[in-house]
Design an enzyme around this catalytic site. Structure first.
Site, PDB file in Angstrom:
ATOM      1  N   HIS A 139       0.815  -1.226   0.000  1.00 38.59           N
ATOM      2  CA  HIS A 139       0.000   0.000   0.000  1.00 38.59           C
ATOM      3  C   HIS A 139       0.850   1.279   0.000  1.00 38.59           C
ATOM      4  O   HIS A 139       0.327   2.360  -0.252  1.00 38.59           O
ATOM      5  CB  HIS A 139      -0.924   0.053   1.220  1.00 38.59           C
ATOM      6  CG  HIS A 139      -1.981  -1.014   1.227  1.00 38.59           C
ATOM      7  ND1 HIS A 139      -2.812  -1.255   0.157  1.00 38.59           N
ATOM      8  CD2 HIS A 139      -2.339  -1.907   2.191  1.00 38.59           C
ATOM      9  CE1 HIS A 139      -3.639  -2.253   0.455  1.00 38.59           C
ATOM     10  NE2 HIS A 139      -3.372  -2.670   1.685  1.00 38.59           N
ATOM     11  N   ASP A 176      -2.970 -10.580  -2.499  1.00 34.99           N
ATOM     12  CA  ASP A 176      -3.525 -10.070  -1.237  1.00 34.99           C
ATOM     13  C   ASP A 176      -4.962  -9.594  -1.506  1.00 34.99           C
ATOM     14  O   ASP A 176      -5.265  -9.109  -2.599  1.00 34.99           O
ATOM     15  CB  ASP A 176      -2.661  -8.905  -0.744  1.00 34.99           C
ATOM     16  CG  ASP A 176      -3.061  -8.414   0.645  1.00 34.99           C
ATOM     17  OD1 ASP A 176      -2.369  -8.765   1.616  1.00 34.99           O
ATOM     18  OD2 ASP A 176      -4.078  -7.681   0.748  1.00 34.99           O
ATOM     19  N   HIS A 178      -6.505  -7.095  -0.540  1.00 30.84           N
ATOM     20  CA  HIS A 178      -6.601  -5.644  -0.730  1.00 30.84           C
ATOM     21  C   HIS A 178      -5.883  -5.217  -2.006  1.00 30.84           C
ATOM     22  O   HIS A 178      -4.943  -5.883  -2.443  1.00 30.84           O
ATOM     23  CB  HIS A 178      -5.999  -4.920   0.487  1.00 30.84           C
ATOM     24  CG  HIS A 178      -6.645  -5.306   1.783  1.00 30.84           C
ATOM     25  ND1 HIS A 178      -6.130  -6.292   2.600  1.00 30.84           N
ATOM     26  CD2 HIS A 178      -7.773  -4.872   2.377  1.00 30.84           C
ATOM     27  CE1 HIS A 178      -6.919  -6.433   3.667  1.00 30.84           C
ATOM     28  NE2 HIS A 178      -7.925  -5.585   3.552  1.00 30.84           N
ATOM     29  N   ASP A 264      -5.024 -12.947   3.154  1.00 28.53           N
ATOM     30  CA  ASP A 264      -6.276 -12.393   3.681  1.00 28.53           C
ATOM     31  C   ASP A 264      -7.457 -12.553   2.723  1.00 28.53           C
ATOM     32  O   ASP A 264      -8.551 -12.073   3.011  1.00 28.53           O
ATOM     33  CB  ASP A 264      -6.108 -10.926   4.113  1.00 28.53           C
ATOM     34  CG  ASP A 264      -5.249 -10.104   3.182  1.00 28.53           C
ATOM     35  OD1 ASP A 264      -4.985 -10.569   2.063  1.00 28.53           O
ATOM     36  OD2 ASP A 264      -4.853  -8.984   3.570  1.00 28.53           O
TER      37      ASP A 264
HETATM   38  C1  9RB Z   1     -10.783   2.339   8.815  1.00 31.98           C
HETATM   39  C2  9RB Z   1      -9.671   2.476   7.983  1.00 31.98           C
HETATM   40  C3  9RB Z   1      -8.073  -0.654   7.119  1.00 31.98           C
HETATM   41  C4  9RB Z   1      -6.841  -0.381   6.554  1.00 31.98           C
HETATM   42  C5  9RB Z   1      -6.055  -1.408   6.028  1.00 31.98           C
HETATM   43  C6  9RB Z   1      -6.506  -2.709   6.081  1.00 31.98           C
HETATM   44  C7  9RB Z   1      -5.740  -3.860   5.543  1.00 31.98           C
HETATM   45  C8  9RB Z   1      -4.578  -3.793   4.950  1.00 31.98           C
HETATM   46  C9  9RB Z   1      -3.970  -4.984   4.390  1.00 31.98           C
HETATM   47  C10 9RB Z   1      -7.721  -2.978   6.651  1.00 31.98           C
HETATM   48  C11 9RB Z   1      -8.502  -1.978   7.161  1.00 31.98           C
HETATM   49  C12 9RB Z   1      -9.386   3.825   7.948  1.00 31.98           C
HETATM   50  C13 9RB Z   1     -11.509   1.094   9.148  1.00 31.98           C
HETATM   51  C14 9RB Z   1      -8.255   4.431   7.168  1.00 31.98           C
HETATM   52  O1  9RB Z   1      -4.014  -6.078   4.835  1.00 31.98           O
HETATM   53  N1  9RB Z   1      -3.357  -4.827   3.246  1.00 31.98           N
HETATM   54  O2  9RB Z   1      -2.868  -5.876   2.539  1.00 31.98           O
HETATM   55  N2  9RB Z   1      -8.917   0.299   7.648  1.00 31.98           N
HETATM   56  N3  9RB Z   1      -8.951   1.539   7.328  1.00 31.98           N
HETATM   57  N4  9RB Z   1     -10.238   4.458   8.709  1.00 31.98           N
HETATM   58  N5  9RB Z   1     -11.100   3.607   9.249  1.00 31.98           N
HETATM   59  C15 9RB Z   1     -12.184   3.934  10.147  1.00 31.98           C
HETATM   60 ZN    ZN Z   2      -4.313  -7.199   2.657  1.00 31.36          ZN
END
Ligand code: 9RB
Ligand code: ZN
Length: 366
Positions: A139, A176, A178, A264
């Site tokens: 990311h 992944d 995401h 994931d």
């Molecule tokens: C929420 C936000 C996330 C950010 C990254 C991941 C996973 C990354 C991964 C999951 C949730 C923000 C819930 C910004 O595994 N990459 O491979 N959540 N992001 N703000 N809020 C409230």
């Molecule tokens: Zn991921």
């Protein structure tokens, strides 16, 4: 020839603090560990040991990527910012990407570990390699960290492979769950790097990973997103490989294939809503090995990204490593019969529709 493996205890010491504090600062959530913590990574490495497979792997020593090496794909300002916060008490690379003291050096070691895996494969010391690194990288963009990532480990390794080994074309296949937005953005205008990302549509980051993001300038056509609907399982992923990933690789003819490897997209991951099983990861690995052997002397490197199920990541990881080595251990995935009962693994029409839309993009690759 054997399979290489990169691991370092310091990867486990990257501190992501208490997630509740950044997630719900008003303290409406019980304080607890950040989703991206050492546990799944440690359990993956430990199952390799207990299964006996670790003994069959060639240990590749991780090294620290230098600031100059990281600066091939990141701005000096971004590097300096992370370094300064890391030297104090840590900080946040962006929302939800907190890190503790010393994480700058650990992130250097994660990028350097991925570089070392590439060196070993390109120099022919191993046939392929897996770098089980932390923090993850896909990311991070040129000038900012995000989504638990500080530096783009795979992006740094691609730039390194090109600069020091003179490789021409390099392809990444990011499985992944995401979107691999960081790797995409770093090579967006570069026709010598094919970036492919399979991901759950509209998951993370926001408004990122659509079919319309195809690269720009000379790089137009050399970024392929395959956004899949929630609920996609082995059938959808394998169809996406057969219809998009493999034909794209055959057209592109890379000298090296690198996989930002997150687990994931599994059927039990807390952060994704996909259905991939350990057999799905094994099969995708087999298809990439086949493509690599056909196109680039088998050169395949994986660098660890997400994966948050402590009970399942180890089995997905073991399946990948068994396939890469060609060695089957006695360990059975205990989830297999349970997940089989759920059904829904066969390719479904709405999934095929998404894949067919992505398949139209490969014709732009020359
Ligand atoms: C929420 C936000 C996330 C950010 C990254 C991941 C996973 C990354 C991964 C999951 C949730 C923000 C819930 C910004 O595994 N990459 O491979 N959540 N992001 N703000 N809020 C409230
Ligand atoms: Zn991921």
């Amino acid at each position: 020839m054997a399979t290489g493996f990169v691991f370092h205890e310091l990867y486990m010491w990257h501190n992501t603090w208490n997630w509740a504090q950044v997630f719900a600062p008003s303290l409406t959530v019980q304080p607890g560990e950040h989703a991206e913590n050492p546990e799944t990574k440690r359990r993956f490495r430990n199952l390799l040991e207990v299964s006996g497979l670790l003994d069959q792997l060639v240990t590749i020593k991780a090294r620290y990527a230098s600031e100059d090496e990281i600066a091939r794909v990141h701005t000096r300002e971004h590097i300096a910012r992370i370094k300064a916060m890391s030297a104090e008490n840590g900080g946040d690379a962006s929302s939800l990407t907190p890190f503790g003291k010393g994480s700058f050096e650990i992130a250097q070691l994660a990028a350097g570990g991925t570089m070392a895996a590439c060196d070993a494969v390109i120099e022919g010391r191993v046939k392929n390699a897996y770098a089980l690194v932390r923090p993850p990288g896909h990311h991070a963009t040129a000038d900012v960290g995000m989504g638990f990532c500080l530096f783009g480990n795979v992006a740094v390794a691609i730039a390194h492979a090109r600069a020091t080994h003179g490789l021409g074309r390099i392809a990444t296949v990011d499985w992944d769950v995401h979107h691999g937005n960081g790797t995409q953005s770093i090579f967006y205008a570069d026709p010598t790097t094919l970036t492919i990302s399979l991901h759950q549509d509209n998951l993370f980051p926001d408004a990122s990973g659509s079919l319309a993001e195809r690269g720009e300038g000379a790089g137009e056509g050399y970024n392929i997103n395959i956004p899949l609907p929630p609920g996609s399982g082995d059938g959808a992923y394998l169809a996406a490989f057969e219809q998009v990933v493999l034909p794209a690789l055959r057209r592109f003819k890379p000298d090296l294939i690198i996989v930002p490897s997150g687990f994931d997209a599994s059927g039990v991951d807390p952060l994704g809503r996909m259905m991939v099983t350990s057999e799905g990861y094994r099969a995708m690995t087999g298809l990439l090995m086949q493509a690599a052997s056909e196109l680039c002397g088998g050169r395949l490197v994986m660098s660890h990204e997400g994966g948050y199920s402590p009970m399942y990541v180890p089995y997905c990881g073991l399946a990948v490593m068994e396939e890469m080595t060609g060695i089957r251990t006695a360990v059975e995935d205990p989830w297999k019969p349970h997940m089989a009962k759920w059904g829904q693994q066969a390719l479904q029409p709405h999934q095929q529709q998404a894949i067919a839309a992505a398949a139209r993009l490969i014709e732009a690759i020359a």
